[in-house]
Design a protein around this motif. Structure first.
Motif, PDB file in Angstrom:
ATOM      1  N   VAL A 151       2.332   1.785  -3.437  1.00 25.21           N
ATOM      2  CA  VAL A 151       1.334   2.260  -4.395  1.00 25.21           C
ATOM      3  C   VAL A 151       1.052   3.744  -4.180  1.00 25.21           C
ATOM      4  N   VAL A 152       0.885   4.155  -2.910  1.00 23.96           N
ATOM      5  CA  VAL A 152       0.601   5.555  -2.604  1.00 23.96           C
ATOM      6  C   VAL A 152       1.779   6.443  -3.010  1.00 23.96           C
ATOM      7  N   ASP A 153       3.010   6.035  -2.645  1.00 22.58           N
ATOM      8  CA  ASP A 153       4.175   6.854  -2.982  1.00 22.58           C
ATOM      9  C   ASP A 153       4.359   6.943  -4.495  1.00 22.58           C
ATOM     10  N   ALA A 154       4.178   5.800  -5.195  1.00 24.73           N
ATOM     11  CA  ALA A 154       4.361   5.816  -6.646  1.00 24.73           C
ATOM     12  C   ALA A 154       3.322   6.715  -7.314  1.00 24.73           C
ATOM     13  N   ALA A 155       2.071   6.631  -6.855  1.00 22.15           N
ATOM     14  CA  ALA A 155       1.023   7.466  -7.449  1.00 22.15           C
ATOM     15  C   ALA A 155       1.304   8.943  -7.222  1.00 22.15           C
ATOM     16  N   ASN A 156       1.761   9.276  -6.023  1.00 20.73           N
ATOM     17  CA  ASN A 156       2.037  10.683  -5.715  1.00 20.73           C
ATOM     18  C   ASN A 156       3.271  11.183  -6.455  1.00 20.73           C
ATOM     19  N   LEU A 165       0.826  -1.204   0.000  1.00 18.73           N
ATOM     20  CA  LEU A 165       0.000   0.000   0.000  1.00 18.73           C
ATOM     21  C   LEU A 165       0.859   1.253   0.000  1.00 18.73           C
ATOM     22  N   LYS A 166       1.905   1.256   0.818  1.00 19.54           N
ATOM     23  CA  LYS A 166       2.776   2.438   0.885  1.00 19.54           C
ATOM     24  C   LYS A 166       3.458   2.677  -0.460  1.00 19.54           C
TER      25      LYS A 166
END
Length: 632
Positions: free
Chosen positions: A91-96, A88-89
């Motif tokens: 995915v969130v970091d990559a998206a941001n 999850l971390k």
């Protein structure tokens, strides 16, 4: 300056204006497409984060159970599962990091607290309050340009909920900053302006060439214009006609152009007014010509007949009205027989009541048919509007009542409270039973004060003190308070309550007041005593409380008035109790129904929505995230 030069410049300016307007439309559409594409991209980002969040919760909470009386345990487990999930971390970091318009990503719980954020300072804090990204999608071109380029930079939010068993559990919120949108849009804007400049230059060049070609056969054009542009009214015939052919053509064109503009303005204004009037009408209108062709169809008529408003224009009535439906058959028969209908009620297949009128228009002099006008009115909507007006009347009456209640009632209550406290001090250390009676008196005084305050706030929103409580306990409290009075009236109470808790999210004091009002009315309806039943049942997602008495019943002619403020049939009644009951049930998104038979008794039925933890009519034994339920 020669007239030919002026004409060329005028045509060029006109082309420039049209090209500029089209270019502005193109640029605005391009911006809207950019905003739409950004929304779709970031919505995909939010869906990816939501999917990763779902997997993280399923893997982190699988097999875990918590005590339903300790919701903090479930929040702690959820927070730990989210923050310890590397997938999850990532995915969130990559998206941001890689999405060009994403400002930040926040994951919040159902209490709007941040569980995980790309900004670590936001963790465990309330979710930031931001406008929805849909405001950009729904904005008009001018407003959209102002929001993206004119205002201070703002962050708009795309929210994707994560639900469990139909209840909000967590939310993924993707923030999109307008400065990022601006940077993404800038290359497109530069390309658009380049293309616009090229188009404008080409348009000007073509306008110059066409103007020269068009001015050659001026004499022939002048002859044609003489035929099509007679002198307008109000212009003196002695006015000298220009001798120069080009000047004369220009003068004639200007005259024709002015007439066209005047007619166009009148027509446009008339059409806009008609469209605006028809759009605001709740009644459906259809206007037909003498040969039964539709020339005007309102938006409401489209909803009544389930037709495409634009496609039916010009169609015959026989093509519009379908004989397979009751409404269509009625209208078709009226047109075929040329028989007028005056406010005839038609009940459709789905039970909808529609009032139909068909008026055939004739020339009074020749009695020749000019057309027909069809009017469709939704009777249920009319009744709903009348009901709203009646509710407004009631609220107005409530406002008049509350102006004097607070001062007249609160002062005695305050005096009672003071003397009650003095009495408590004097009786301190005496019999426990005396203290218990004082406690009951104090509780009832507080409840009375709350009732008075509720009456004062009757005409404005009431701040409910909602808590999840067992409805059975509330009913037991009501019976405990009313026992003495019921016993004095020789009333026997029989209660049927479920064995399992019935959890509702209510304000206990207000709901007790509503039930007490009905219980007291039932007891007063049995002057010789009798039986009073309180039956609590569960019906899907609602708790249903039935209160039945064996009293004299409510006459049918006044049954619809019993919830009106001030309405009472008792010599000492105030007419507030049942009106307050109706208001309290409304505040809890519930309802109250009444059934009564003369000399056979009355039944009041309360419907109160169940709390989320009690949906499905099963008690919540443990908050378990089961593998087969999953996360939506």
């Amino acid at each position: 300056m020669r007239l030919k030069t002026k004409l060329v410049l005028a045509i060029t300016a006109l082309v420039l204006l049209i090209s500029g307007l089209l270019s502005m439309v193109y640029v605005s559409q391009l911006l809207h497409a950019s905003v739409q594409q950004s929304y779709e991209t970031n919505r995909m980002v939010a869906d990816d984060v939501r999917f990763a969040l779902q997997n993280a919760l399923q893997s982190g909470l699988e097999g875990r159970t918590v005590d339903p009386n300790q919701p903090e345990q479930l929040r702690d487990l959820t927070r730990n599962a989210i923050r310890t999930s590397p997938v999850l971390k990532n995915v969130v970091d990559a998206a941001n990091r890689y999405s060009p318009t994403v400002y930040d990503i926040n994951i919040g719980d159902n209490e709007l607290h941040t569980l995980l954020s790309t900004n670590p300072d936001n963790n465990d804090k309330p979710l930031p309050i931001r406008p929805s990204y849909k405001e950009l999608l729904d904005a008009n071109p001018v407003d959209l340009m102002r929001r993206v380029f004119g205002e201070e930079p703002r962050v708009y939010e795309i929210s994707v909920p994560l639900e469990r068993n139909g209840s909000p559990f967590a939310t993924v919120r993707v923030g999109v900053r307008t400065t990022f949108l601006r940077e993404v849009y800038k290359p497109w804007l530069e390309e658009a302006f380049t293309l616009m400049g090229f188009a404008l230059g080409t348009a000007i060049l073509v306008a110059l060439l066409l103007s020269n070609l068009a001015l050659r056969p001026l004499e022939e054009i002048s002859l044609q214009l003489d035929y099509w542009s007679p002198s307008p009214d109000g212009v003196s015939s002695s006015e000298p006609e220009p001798q120069d052919t080009a000047e004369r053509v220009s003068h004639q064109i200007e005259r024709i152009g002015q007439r066209i503009r005047n007619v166009e303005e009148v027509f446009s204004a008339l059409r806009e007014n008609i469209d605006q009037i028809l759009a605001n009408l709740q009644d459906g209108l259809l206007l037909f010509t003498a040969d039964s062709r539709a020339v005007l169809v309102s938006e409401a008529a489209r909803r009544f007949l389930q037709i495409d408003r634009d496609r039916v224009l010009g169609m015959q009535s026989s093509e519009i009205f379908n004989r397979s439906t009751t409404l269509g058959r009625t209208l078709r028969e009226a047109f075929d027989a040329r028989i007028a209908l005056i406010k005839e009620e038609v009940r459709t297949e789905n039970g909808r009541r529609i009032e139909v009128s068909v008026d055939f228009i004739h020339d009074d002099m020749t009695r020749q048919g000019l057309g027909a006008l069809v009017t469709l009115r939704d009777l249920e909507s009319v009744e709903a509007i009348e009901s709203e007006l009646e509710l407004s009347r009631r609220m107005s009456a409530i406002g008049r009542l509350t102006s004097g209640v607070a001062h007249e009632v609160k002062n005695p209550i305050n005096a009672i409270v003071v003397h009650l406290e003095l009495l408590r001090n004097k009786l301190e250390g005496t019999s426990p039973n005396a203290q218990r009676h004082l406690d009951v008196i104090e509780a009832e005084i507080k409840r009375l004060d709350r009732v008075v305050q509720t009456l004062v706030d009757f005409s404005r929103p009431v701040e409910l003190q909602l808590r999840e409580q067992d409805l059975r306990a509330i009913i037991d409290d009501v019976l405990a308070l009313a026992t003495d009075e019921l016993r004095m009236r020789s009333v026997t109470v029989h209660s049927q309550l479920p064995s399992n808790p019935v959890i509702v999210n209510v304000d206990a004091d207000l709901l007790k007041q509503a039930v007490i009002n009905v219980v007291q009315n039932g007891a007063q309806a049995m002057p010789e005593g009798g039986r009073l039943d309180l039956i609590l049942e569960i019906d899907r997602r609602s708790a249903e409380l039935r209160i039945l008495d064996e009293g004299v019943g409510i006459p049918e002619e006044i049954r619809e008035k019993i919830f009106d403020l001030y309405f009472t049939t008792k010599s000492e009644g105030s007419g507030i109790g049942l009106a307050m009951t109706y208001r309290i049930l409304q505040l809890h998104h519930g309802s109250v129904e009444v059934q009564s038979r003369r000399d056979r008794g009355t039944e009041f039925k309360f419907r109160i929505p169940l709390s989320a933890v009690d949906w499905g009519r099963r008690p919540l034994q443990a908050a378990v995230i089961e593998q087969d339920e999953g996360l939506e």
